[in-house]
Enzyme design. Structure first.
Site, PDB file in Angstrom:
ATOM      1  N   CYS A  10      15.110   0.815  13.998  1.00 40.83           N
ATOM      2  CA  CYS A  10      14.569   2.140  14.308  1.00 40.83           C
ATOM      3  C   CYS A  10      15.704   3.158  14.210  1.00 40.83           C
ATOM      4  O   CYS A  10      16.787   2.931  14.765  1.00 40.83           O
ATOM      5  CB  CYS A  10      13.983   2.128  15.715  1.00 40.83           C
ATOM      6  SG  CYS A  10      13.641   3.773  16.387  1.00 40.83           S
TER       7      CYS A  10
ATOM      8  N   ASN B 185     -20.671  14.225  -1.341  1.00 38.90           N
ATOM      9  CA  ASN B 185     -20.423  12.793  -1.510  1.00 38.90           C
ATOM     10  C   ASN B 185     -20.917  12.321  -2.872  1.00 38.90           C
ATOM     11  O   ASN B 185     -21.774  12.954  -3.484  1.00 38.90           O
ATOM     12  CB  ASN B 185     -21.154  12.014  -0.403  1.00 38.90           C
ATOM     13  CG  ASN B 185     -20.391  10.787   0.039  1.00 38.90           C
ATOM     14  OD1 ASN B 185     -19.259  10.545  -0.387  1.00 38.90           O
ATOM     15  ND2 ASN B 185     -21.000   9.984   0.892  1.00 38.90           N
ATOM     16  N   LEU B 186     -20.363  11.213  -3.301  1.00 34.32           N
ATOM     17  CA  LEU B 186     -20.785  10.643  -4.583  1.00 34.32           C
ATOM     18  C   LEU B 186     -22.243  10.187  -4.517  1.00 34.32           C
ATOM     19  O   LEU B 186     -23.019  10.360  -5.447  1.00 34.32           O
ATOM     20  CB  LEU B 186     -19.857   9.475  -4.939  1.00 34.32           C
ATOM     21  CG  LEU B 186     -19.919   8.923  -6.358  1.00 34.32           C
ATOM     22  CD1 LEU B 186     -19.670  10.022  -7.386  1.00 34.32           C
ATOM     23  CD2 LEU B 186     -18.886   7.814  -6.532  1.00 34.32           C
ATOM     24  N   GLU B 187     -22.593   9.592  -3.398  1.00 37.77           N
ATOM     25  CA  GLU B 187     -23.976   9.148  -3.191  1.00 37.77           C
ATOM     26  C   GLU B 187     -24.335   9.395  -1.726  1.00 37.77           C
ATOM     27  O   GLU B 187     -23.444   9.613  -0.907  1.00 37.77           O
ATOM     28  CB  GLU B 187     -24.113   7.663  -3.524  1.00 37.77           C
ATOM     29  CG  GLU B 187     -23.050   6.813  -2.871  1.00 37.77           C
ATOM     30  CD  GLU B 187     -22.958   5.421  -3.491  1.00 37.77           C
ATOM     31  OE1 GLU B 187     -22.681   4.479  -2.746  1.00 37.77           O
ATOM     32  OE2 GLU B 187     -23.168   5.308  -4.718  1.00 37.77           O
TER      33      GLU B 187
ATOM     34  N   ASN C 217      -8.097   9.215   5.780  1.00 39.06           N
ATOM     35  CA  ASN C 217      -7.190   8.590   4.806  1.00 39.06           C
ATOM     36  C   ASN C 217      -5.769   8.533   5.351  1.00 39.06           C
ATOM     37  O   ASN C 217      -5.335   9.438   6.062  1.00 39.06           O
ATOM     38  CB  ASN C 217      -7.214   9.375   3.500  1.00 39.06           C
ATOM     39  CG  ASN C 217      -8.610   9.399   2.887  1.00 39.06           C
ATOM     40  OD1 ASN C 217      -9.408   8.506   3.131  1.00 39.06           O
ATOM     41  ND2 ASN C 217      -8.897  10.429   2.122  1.00 39.06           N
TER      42      ASN C 217
ATOM     43  N   HIS D 178      -6.442   8.320  11.360  1.00 38.85           N
ATOM     44  CA  HIS D 178      -6.112   6.897  11.250  1.00 38.85           C
ATOM     45  C   HIS D 178      -4.641   6.655  10.925  1.00 38.85           C
ATOM     46  O   HIS D 178      -4.268   5.581  10.449  1.00 38.85           O
ATOM     47  CB  HIS D 178      -7.008   6.228  10.197  1.00 38.85           C
ATOM     48  CG  HIS D 178      -8.449   6.137  10.621  1.00 38.85           C
ATOM     49  ND1 HIS D 178      -9.492   5.956   9.740  1.00 38.85           N
ATOM     50  CD2 HIS D 178      -9.018   6.220  11.846  1.00 38.85           C
ATOM     51  CE1 HIS D 178     -10.637   5.931  10.410  1.00 38.85           C
ATOM     52  NE2 HIS D 178     -10.379   6.089  11.687  1.00 38.85           N
TER      53      HIS D 178
ATOM     54  N   GLY E 137     -16.742  12.614   1.023  1.00 42.46           N
ATOM     55  CA  GLY E 137     -16.319  11.286   0.584  1.00 42.46           C
ATOM     56  C   GLY E 137     -16.177  10.251   1.687  1.00 42.46           C
ATOM     57  O   GLY E 137     -15.285   9.415   1.641  1.00 42.46           O
TER      58      GLY E 137
ATOM     59  N   ARG F 278       0.840  -1.209   0.000  1.00 43.80           N
ATOM     60  CA  ARG F 278       0.000   0.000   0.000  1.00 43.80           C
ATOM     61  C   ARG F 278       0.878   1.264   0.000  1.00 43.80           C
ATOM     62  O   ARG F 278       0.583   2.229  -0.690  1.00 43.80           O
ATOM     63  CB  ARG F 278      -0.913   0.027   1.240  1.00 43.80           C
ATOM     64  CG  ARG F 278      -1.829  -1.165   1.409  1.00 43.80           C
ATOM     65  CD  ARG F 278      -3.020  -1.166   0.505  1.00 43.80           C
ATOM     66  NE  ARG F 278      -3.923  -0.034   0.675  1.00 43.80           N
ATOM     67  CZ  ARG F 278      -5.125   0.037   0.112  1.00 43.80           C
ATOM     68  NH1 ARG F 278      -5.567  -0.963  -0.641  1.00 43.80           N
ATOM     69  NH2 ARG F 278      -5.886   1.085   0.273  1.00 43.80           N
TER      70      ARG F 278
HETATM   71 ZN   LIG Z   1      12.957   2.974  18.497  1.00 41.21          ZN
END
Ligand SMILES: [Zn+2]
Length: 233
Positions: free
Chosen positions: A136, A201-203, A92, A109, A175, A59
């Site tokens: 890290c 919105n689209l719908e 998003n 998110h 959206g 992704r």
């Molecule tokens: Zn760390």
């Protein structure tokens, strides 16, 4: 109707869809024969970290090939030109708002292009893969995970979001399906506190009846038109 000064904008998958980023449950909701819901949980990560990391690597790589669309750039223009308070809260995890030029953006998110070290609790900009368990940059532990909120985890920045909703004169949802809480409840919070509420919105979404007004159509058309109207005042 009270004067509009403070604006909160919630954006969801519908605004990125026109940039070619499929919704999380797109493509039949399957990835390599796993239900997407089964790779986006803390339990899945504990059970099979490589599977989950590979999914997110894919992704993360994909979003870097996509470009912001007219809806993203319209919101960036609003952000730049709006004299009052404004906050774009996005569900998003792509960076298309930022690449479109918006600055006042919160990712409730999380973000694909960040890694979170669960050992030292640091966060790092990240564009490459995580499946090979790189160290890290801060503590060198091999404990990096995607900095995205999985099913069953608490969304980020909720205090700031609710504070902005309390002050909002206008709440706009763009959206979103209106199905995922707590975001689906924002319209009700804002409305109870006196904000005007608008859906682009689209719908019609699941929560459409909660909005004072709905404008339907592709985000790349309805969002620029609404921004023009608002800035023309
Ligand atoms: Zn760390």
């Amino acid at each position: 109707m009270r004067e509009i000064r403070n604006i909160v904008i919630l954006t969801g998958a519908g605004i990125s869809a026109e940039s070619g980023i499929d919704t999380f449950r797109g493509a039949g909701g399957l990835w390599e024969n796993h239900r997407v819901e089964d790779v986006a949980t803390p339990e899945a990560f504990a059970r099979d970290p490589q599977l989950v990391l590979r999914f997110y690597d894919m992704r993360r790589e994909a979003i870097q090939t996509k470009e912001p669309n007219a809806a993203h750039t319209a919101l960036a223009r609003l952000d730049a030109e709006w004299p009052g308070e404004l906050l774009i809260v996005t569900q998003n995890v792509d960076d298309l708002h930022e690449r479109g030029g918006a600055r006042r953006v919160l990712h409730m998110h999380g973000e694909h292009l960040k890694a979170w070290c669960t050992w030292c609790d640091s966060r790092h900009a990240w564009s490459g893969p995580l499946a090979d368990c790189p160290p890290c940059p801060k503590c060198e532990a091999r404990s990096l995970r995607p900095d995205v909120v999985w099913f069953g985890e608490v969304p980020y920045h909720m205090d700031r979001i609710y504070r902005a909703l309390r002050e909002a004169d206008l709440f706009v949802s763009i959206g979103t399906s209106g199905a995922v809480y707590p975001a689906a409840g924002f319209v009700q919070n804002a409305r109870e506190l006196g904000a005007r509420t608008l859906e682009l919105n689209l719908e019609p979404s699941q929560g459409s009846r909660l909005f004072h007004e709905s404008r339907l159509g592709p985000a790349s058309e309805v969002v620029p038109a609404w921004v023009d109207e608002l800035l023309a005042g």
